[in-house]
Enzyme design. Structure first.
Site, short mmCIF file in Angstrom:
data_model
loop_
_atom_site.label_atom_id
_atom_site.label_comp_id
_atom_site.label_asym_id
_atom_site.label_seq_id
_atom_site.Cartn_x
_atom_site.Cartn_y
_atom_site.Cartn_z
N CYS A 160 0.76 -1.07 -0.14
CA CYS A 160 0.09 0.03 -0.02
C CYS A 160 0.76 1.31 0.02
O CYS A 160 2.16 1.01 0.20
CB CYS A 160 -0.80 0.06 1.28
N HIS B 218 5.57 -5.22 8.71
CA HIS B 218 5.69 -6.52 9.41
C HIS B 218 6.01 -7.69 8.25
O HIS B 218 5.13 -8.41 7.74
CB HIS B 218 4.47 -6.94 9.88
N HIS C 21 -0.71 -5.10 19.69
CA HIS C 21 -0.27 -4.48 18.23
C HIS C 21 0.48 -3.18 18.35
O HIS C 21 -0.23 -2.34 18.98
CB HIS C 21 -1.54 -4.51 17.41
N GLU D 282 0.38 -0.59 16.68
CA GLU D 282 -0.35 0.43 16.12
C GLU D 282 -1.23 1.10 17.30
O GLU D 282 -1.51 2.07 17.78
CB GLU D 282 -1.03 0.17 15.08
N CYS E 277 -8.33 1.76 6.93
CA CYS E 277 -7.70 2.60 5.65
C CYS E 277 -8.20 1.91 4.39
O CYS E 277 -8.86 0.77 4.13
CB CYS E 277 -6.10 2.49 5.68
N ASN F 48 -3.13 -6.99 8.91
CA ASN F 48 -3.93 -6.72 7.72
C ASN F 48 -3.90 -8.00 7.05
O ASN F 48 -4.91 -8.59 6.38
CB ASN F 48 -3.66 -5.62 6.93
N SER G 278 2.02 -5.54 3.54
CA SER G 278 3.36 -5.51 3.81
C SER G 278 4.30 -6.56 3.01
O SER G 278 5.48 -6.65 3.20
CB SER G 278 3.83 -5.61 5.28
C1 2E4 Z 1 1.25 0.15 9.26
C2 2E4 Z 1 -0.26 0.36 9.62
O1 2E4 Z 1 -0.69 -3.53 11.02
P1 2E4 Z 1 -0.22 -4.43 10.41
O2 2E4 Z 1 0.31 -5.59 11.26
O3 2E4 Z 1 -1.10 -4.89 9.29
O4 2E4 Z 1 1.18 -3.92 9.58
P2 2E4 Z 1 1.93 -4.54 8.32
O5 2E4 Z 1 3.33 -4.10 8.65
O6 2E4 Z 1 1.70 -6.00 8.10
O7 2E4 Z 1 1.31 -3.57 7.21
C3 2E4 Z 1 1.67 -2.60 6.97
C4 2E4 Z 1 1.09 -1.34 7.90
C5 2E4 Z 1 1.71 -0.42 8.53
C6 2E4 Z 1 -0.18 -1.37 7.92
N1 2E4 Z 1 -0.81 -0.42 8.82
FE1 SF4 Z 2 -1.10 0.68 4.58
FE2 SF4 Z 2 -1.55 0.68 6.96
FE3 SF4 Z 2 -1.38 2.97 5.84
FE4 SF4 Z 2 -3.26 1.40 5.31
S1 SF4 Z 2 -2.74 2.43 7.53
S2 SF4 Z 2 -2.07 2.78 3.80
S3 SF4 Z 2 -2.52 -0.53 5.39
S4 SF4 Z 2 0.28 1.53 6.21
#
Ligand code: 2E4
Ligand code: SF4
Length: 314
Positions: A18, A47, A130, A132, A201, A231, A273
């Site tokens: 993304c 991740h 998590h 976040e 998102c 995700n 990711s």
């Molecule tokens: C930040 C926010 O949050 P998730 O565990 O899905 O993180 P991942 O690093 O797999 O994906 C990117 C990301 C980063 C998604 N949302």
């Molecule tokens: Fe990507 Fe996370 Fe940002 Fe959504 S919130 S655009 S999944 S990094």
């Protein structure tokens, strides 16, 4: 090879990186160019171990906490966001830091701060532990926000003042589960304030919708992503809910061939990711055993891009 069984592979679209992941990776690369190696990164930038290993090869050093960063080296904060205390600690040590928090996560941080200033208590829908969630809780005073993990939590919640509530969510949740939790919250607390726009998102919702679109035709679903990737986990869950057995795999060597069996059609997707090169790797592994026909699902292209931090582009 002779006698390979035919296999149709429906490749979900959109899938994979993304805009927030693209930006976070670019930030580490640009920081390496600007400051030279080593550049420290607090937490996995995203991740995914392949992303992390490639950046490590370029000179990034991944650490869990800020106190592992030497005084004279720059540090990047991961895409998932950090509690306010982290940049504060970096400032007090006069560290150079670059924040790779996804702008859509930062938007939730700002909403949280605003709601607290208005005197509201926040119910935050997310997964305990998590990064976040830890980062978003770290934007507000202790006790100002309550975590809701499942719909069952809603019934036995006790809140300080029912008339002054708001809810926010993690960006990578299940669209369906969250909608059910939000309905339960609104039923129990009719005056609860909702976010101006959805916190889940665009990338999370689009990838879940893409799985839903192909799942009815699939006998099995493979999701490329890390076990700690929220995700990506949600994508496997979406397929399972539709009745399609799904597995989260990090790469081709994780495919459980006995479990896969002899399907006619499988679905393939990748979390936000997971790099596209791994999708190719999985398709190549499938082609060694089956006579594969690849079909990419139709979709509206994602056009989201985010600006890079000024200090790296100036
Ligand atoms: C930040 C926010 O949050 P998730 O565990 O899905 O993180 P991942 O690093 O797999 O994906 C990117 C990301 C980063 C998604 N949302
Ligand atoms: Fe990507 Fe996370 Fe940002 Fe959504 S919130 S655009 S999944 S990094």
């Amino acid at each position: 090879m002779l006698n390979r069984a035919p296999l149709r592979v429906l490749i979900a679209a959109p899938r994979g990186f993304c805009a927030g992941v693209d930006r976070a990776i670019q930030i580490v690369e640009l920081a390496l160019e600007r400051f030279g190696a080593p550049v420290y990164v607090r937490h996995e930038i995203v991740h995914n171990r392949f992303v992390v290993e490639r950046l490590r090869d370029l000179g990034a050093v991944f650490v869990d906490e800020l106190d592992e960063v030497p005084d004279d080296r720059p540090v990047v904060f991961s895409a998932h966001g950090v509690p306010k205390s982290v940049p504060a600690a970096a400032q007090s040590r006069a560290l150079t830091y670059v924040d790779a928090t996804c702008p859509l996560v930062s938007k939730v941080h700002r909403q949280a701060q605003r709601l607290i200033e208005e005197g509201r208590h926040i119910l935050f829908i997310g997964h305990a532990g998590h990064p976040e969630v830890i980062g978003t809780f770290g934007q507000v005073p202790h006790g100002a926000m309550t975590l809701i993990e499942t719909i069952d939590h809603v019934a036995d919640l006790s809140v300080p003042d029912e008339a002054n509530l708001a809810f926010l969510t993690q960006t990578t949740l299940s669209v369906d589960d969250t909608a059910a939790i939000v309905d339960a919250l609104k039923a129990r607390f009719p005056s609860i304030r909702a976010p101006r726009s959805e916190d889940i998102c665009y990338a999370t919702s689009n990838r879940q919708a893409a799985v839903k679109a192909i799942a009815p035709e699939c006998d099995r679903m493979l999701v490329i992503g890390a076990p700690n990737s929220s995700n990506s986990l949600r994508l496997a869950e979406v397929a399972e809910r539709i009745g399609v057995p799904a597995r989260l795999i990090e790469r081709a060597s994780d495919i459980d061939w006995d479990w896969l069996g002899e399907p006619r059609t499988i679905g393939l997707t990748a979390g936000a990711s997971a790099p596209e090169v791994l999708v190719r790797e999985v398709l190549d592994a499938l082609s060694e055993r089956f006579d594969v026909t690849e079909e990419i699902a139709d979709h509206t292209p994602e056009r989201m891009t985010f600006k890079l931090p000024r200090e790296l582009v100036a």
